[in-house]
Design a protein around this motif. Sequence first.
Motif, PDB file in Angstrom:
ATOM      1  N   ARG A 152       0.804  -1.222   0.000  1.00  0.00           N
ATOM      2  CA  ARG A 152       0.000   0.000   0.000  1.00  0.00           C
ATOM      3  C   ARG A 152       0.838   1.273   0.000  1.00  0.00           C
ATOM      4  O   ARG A 152       0.299   2.374  -0.008  1.00  0.00           O
ATOM      5  N   VAL A 153       2.152   1.109   0.042  1.00  0.00           N
ATOM      6  CA  VAL A 153       3.031   2.280   0.020  1.00  0.00           C
ATOM      7  C   VAL A 153       2.941   2.952  -1.356  1.00  0.00           C
ATOM      8  O   VAL A 153       2.946   2.272  -2.380  1.00  0.00           O
ATOM      9  N   PRO A 154       2.856   4.285  -1.423  1.00  0.00           N
ATOM     10  CA  PRO A 154       2.817   4.964  -2.733  1.00  0.00           C
ATOM     11  C   PRO A 154       4.048   4.631  -3.565  1.00  0.00           C
ATOM     12  O   PRO A 154       5.137   4.372  -3.033  1.00  0.00           O
ATOM     13  N   VAL A 155       3.878   4.643  -4.863  1.00  0.00           N
ATOM     14  CA  VAL A 155       4.972   4.299  -5.771  1.00  0.00           C
ATOM     15  C   VAL A 155       6.175   5.201  -5.554  1.00  0.00           C
ATOM     16  O   VAL A 155       7.324   4.766  -5.608  1.00  0.00           O
ATOM     17  N   LYS A 156       5.924   6.496  -5.300  1.00  0.00           N
ATOM     18  CA  LYS A 156       7.027   7.440  -5.151  1.00  0.00           C
ATOM     19  C   LYS A 156       7.890   7.150  -3.928  1.00  0.00           C
ATOM     20  O   LYS A 156       8.985   7.692  -3.802  1.00  0.00           O
ATOM     21  N   SER A 157       7.420   6.275  -3.027  1.00  0.00           N
ATOM     22  CA  SER A 157       8.189   5.948  -1.818  1.00  0.00           C
ATOM     23  C   SER A 157       8.819   4.562  -1.866  1.00  0.00           C
ATOM     24  O   SER A 157       9.446   4.140  -0.894  1.00  0.00           O
ATOM     25  N   VAL A 205      11.372   3.400  -3.470  1.00  0.00           N
ATOM     26  CA  VAL A 205      12.838   3.409  -3.377  1.00  0.00           C
ATOM     27  C   VAL A 205      13.271   3.519  -1.919  1.00  0.00           C
ATOM     28  O   VAL A 205      14.216   2.855  -1.478  1.00  0.00           O
ATOM     29  N   THR A 206      12.582   4.352  -1.148  1.00  0.00           N
ATOM     30  CA  THR A 206      12.884   4.488   0.278  1.00  0.00           C
ATOM     31  C   THR A 206      12.637   3.175   1.012  1.00  0.00           C
ATOM     32  O   THR A 206      13.418   2.777   1.888  1.00  0.00           O
TER      33      THR A 206
END
Length: 361
Positions: free
Chosen positions: A10-15, A17-18
């Motif tokens: 459920r983590v946004p795609v933009k995150s 990499v983190t």
Amino acid sequence: MELLEEILSRVPVKSIVTVRSTCKNWNVLTEDQRFANMHIEKAAAASQREKEVLVITGDPNDNSINVKFYDFHNKTFDPSTKRNGILITQENSYSEVVLHRSFYCNGLLLCLWRNVKLRLLVWNPYWGKTRWINCPTKHSYHCEVFAFGYDKSCRTHKILWLSRDDNMNIYIDIYDLSCGLWKTPPDVAFHSNVIEYTKASLTLKGNTYWHVESGDGFLHCFDFTRERFGPHLPLPSDINHRCSVSLSSVKEEKLAVLLEQTLGEFEIAVWVTNKIEPDYVSWSKFFKFENLQLKCCYLFGNFLIEEEKKTVEAFDDFNNWYNTYIIDGESGHSREVDSTKSSHPRLYNIVSNYVPSSVQI
């Protein structure tokens, strides 16, 4: 482990990499194909609600590709925000390179780099993987046109390369990412003058559409499934020789054109397709206004449409100033919501409703 997978999916795609850089176990989990499919499925559903907008820029000072996400809700874009991209170093570029153009198709980016020779880079931002592609060296090029699409029968990404030499000979080459080979398709015609007058392009449903300024102007499509060009497609009736044309997409389903007339009284019109195929198109008017008052007369290289609110967000990137305008399709009112000075040379591309790809390149 199942609970961890459900949370991280459920983590946004933009995150993502983190997430992958947090610890080795999370990195292994998120690089698993099964997890990727689950995450991408959720991201695809979320993109329809939250309108994830991918912004692609390049900076020749450090040879980097930068990917950011435009905040659709707060209507803000800041080119000076922290970069989220990749660095092209001397080791993998051989000499100083400059990002010439970038193209988006179905979760992948194609970037054109120029040094002594032209080189292509395909990048999957979701996986963080890259792949260098060398161009054929059999021609002496006078002019070039690129396109990035996919074969709908097997979802294989392909690159189209049109070029013309000093003797006005036209060459057409296609690169298939699945087999890693260039080929020259037989009996594919493309008029020599079109290369000079081809301007904006957009890939939609795997096919690339160009705005061509020749004559009264038209759209020209390359069908990557059949590997051939379609007939000339008519533009909306508002267009004339004094109009500038920008292309965008609506939820990967419709093509939109923004027509600007800046000579005399300023006019702007936005049309969207009812249906579009390589050999057919029909249009509906989204809105049209005359005497629209905007500060800048060098408008819009990129724009986004919110169909539900009947508004357009237009991005002007003239002379390193990035201005964002909201145009209300009901009232015709417009306002500038952001203006930022940046060291980035220009916005290279804006992708609405970005959905990541599980393609391993």
